[in-house]
Write a protein that holds these residues in place. Sequence first.
Motif, PDB file in Angstrom:
ATOM      1  N   LEU A 109      77.199  24.312  41.692  1.00 18.91           N
ATOM      2  CA  LEU A 109      76.441  23.441  42.593  1.00 18.91           C
ATOM      3  C   LEU A 109      77.126  22.092  42.771  1.00 18.91           C
ATOM      4  O   LEU A 109      77.157  21.548  43.882  1.00 18.91           O
ATOM      5  CB  LEU A 109      75.017  23.257  42.072  1.00 18.91           C
ATOM      6  CG  LEU A 109      74.091  24.451  42.250  1.00 18.91           C
ATOM      7  CD1 LEU A 109      72.745  24.186  41.583  1.00 18.91           C
ATOM      8  CD2 LEU A 109      73.903  24.776  43.715  1.00 18.91           C
ATOM      9  N   ALA A 110      77.681  21.537  41.688  1.00 21.78           N
ATOM     10  CA  ALA A 110      78.393  20.263  41.795  1.00 21.78           C
ATOM     11  C   ALA A 110      79.628  20.406  42.681  1.00 21.78           C
ATOM     12  O   ALA A 110      79.893  19.549  43.540  1.00 21.78           O
ATOM     13  CB  ALA A 110      78.783  19.758  40.410  1.00 21.78           C
ATOM     14  N   LEU A 111      80.381  21.487  42.499  1.00 17.77           N
ATOM     15  CA  LEU A 111      81.560  21.716  43.334  1.00 17.77           C
ATOM     16  C   LEU A 111      81.172  21.880  44.793  1.00 17.77           C
ATOM     17  O   LEU A 111      81.804  21.296  45.681  1.00 17.77           O
ATOM     18  CB  LEU A 111      82.325  22.940  42.850  1.00 17.77           C
ATOM     19  CG  LEU A 111      83.570  23.315  43.657  1.00 17.77           C
ATOM     20  CD1 LEU A 111      84.615  22.211  43.559  1.00 17.77           C
ATOM     21  CD2 LEU A 111      84.128  24.636  43.196  1.00 17.77           C
ATOM     22  N   PHE A 112      80.126  22.654  45.057  1.00 15.15           N
ATOM     23  CA  PHE A 112      79.654  22.829  46.419  1.00 15.15           C
ATOM     24  C   PHE A 112      79.230  21.491  47.024  1.00 15.15           C
ATOM     25  O   PHE A 112      79.531  21.190  48.180  1.00 15.15           O
ATOM     26  CB  PHE A 112      78.493  23.822  46.467  1.00 15.15           C
ATOM     27  CG  PHE A 112      77.923  24.011  47.836  1.00 15.15           C
ATOM     28  CD1 PHE A 112      78.603  24.749  48.794  1.00 15.15           C
ATOM     29  CD2 PHE A 112      76.718  23.429  48.187  1.00 15.15           C
ATOM     30  CE1 PHE A 112      78.087  24.912  50.060  1.00 15.15           C
ATOM     31  CE2 PHE A 112      76.196  23.582  49.450  1.00 15.15           C
ATOM     32  CZ  PHE A 112      76.877  24.327  50.396  1.00 15.15           C
ATOM     33  N   GLY A 113      78.530  20.674  46.251  1.00 12.04           N
ATOM     34  CA  GLY A 113      78.093  19.366  46.735  1.00 12.04           C
ATOM     35  C   GLY A 113      79.268  18.457  47.059  1.00 12.04           C
ATOM     36  O   GLY A 113      79.259  17.763  48.086  1.00 12.04           O
ATOM     37  N   ILE A 114      80.273  18.446  46.207  1.00 10.87           N
ATOM     38  CA  ILE A 114      81.448  17.610  46.452  1.00 10.87           C
ATOM     39  C   ILE A 114      82.185  18.070  47.699  1.00 10.87           C
ATOM     40  O   ILE A 114      82.586  17.255  48.548  1.00 10.87           O
ATOM     41  CB  ILE A 114      82.380  17.624  45.222  1.00 10.87           C
ATOM     42  CG1 ILE A 114      81.721  16.883  44.057  1.00 10.87           C
ATOM     43  CG2 ILE A 114      83.728  17.015  45.539  1.00 10.87           C
ATOM     44  CD1 ILE A 114      82.421  17.065  42.737  1.00 10.87           C
ATOM     45  N   ILE A 115      82.370  19.383  47.847  1.00 10.31           N
ATOM     46  CA  ILE A 115      83.055  19.909  49.029  1.00 10.31           C
ATOM     47  C   ILE A 115      82.248  19.618  50.289  1.00 10.31           C
ATOM     48  O   ILE A 115      82.791  19.218  51.324  1.00 10.31           O
ATOM     49  CB  ILE A 115      83.334  21.411  48.863  1.00 10.31           C
ATOM     50  CG1 ILE A 115      84.380  21.635  47.778  1.00 10.31           C
ATOM     51  CG2 ILE A 115      83.805  22.027  50.179  1.00 10.31           C
ATOM     52  CD1 ILE A 115      84.596  23.084  47.417  1.00 10.31           C
TER      53      ILE A 115
END
Length: 174
Positions: A109-115
């Motif tokens: 979820l953090a990676l998706f949010g950053i992207i």
Amino acid sequence: MLGNIVAFLSSGANIAFFVCALLAIGGAVFMISFTKVVHMLLAMALTFLSLAGLYVLLEAEFVAVVQVLIYAGAVSIVMIFGIMMTRHRGDEVEPKRPLHSWLLGIGCLALFGIIFYAIQQTALPTGEFQAAGDNTMEIGKQLFTLHVIPFELMSVLLTVAFIGAIIVAKREED
């Protein structure tokens, strides 16, 4: 930020892109998540087919047809034959680790949010894309003029790999 999402989903091509992209990502995630090899293969075929859909949206029909014929068709059939012709031991199941699952979910979820944030903040250049009249002819021209040496080297590499696979299979048989 929400206005950008609504503007993005106002076009049919964008919705088709979104569906194909979700299917490609979902198929890839399912492929690495499943434990049975046949289920993994079906998830991989879903990923290949959805990538072909993305190629159609990019007006690269030749690449889309090659994707379906070679990857979704031939590679999947070869893998099915490989599964059928090999012996399998009992599937060993890893013990469940709930902490790792939660950390993995939070990390995803953090990676998706950053992207997502990076894509929203990026200013992309606008302009009209001028596609070639005949994609197949343009691919042929590029392949046999500018990229003829890498094309021939790739054919030699594939031939060597094929001969190596035959030698390895022959040794295992003896």
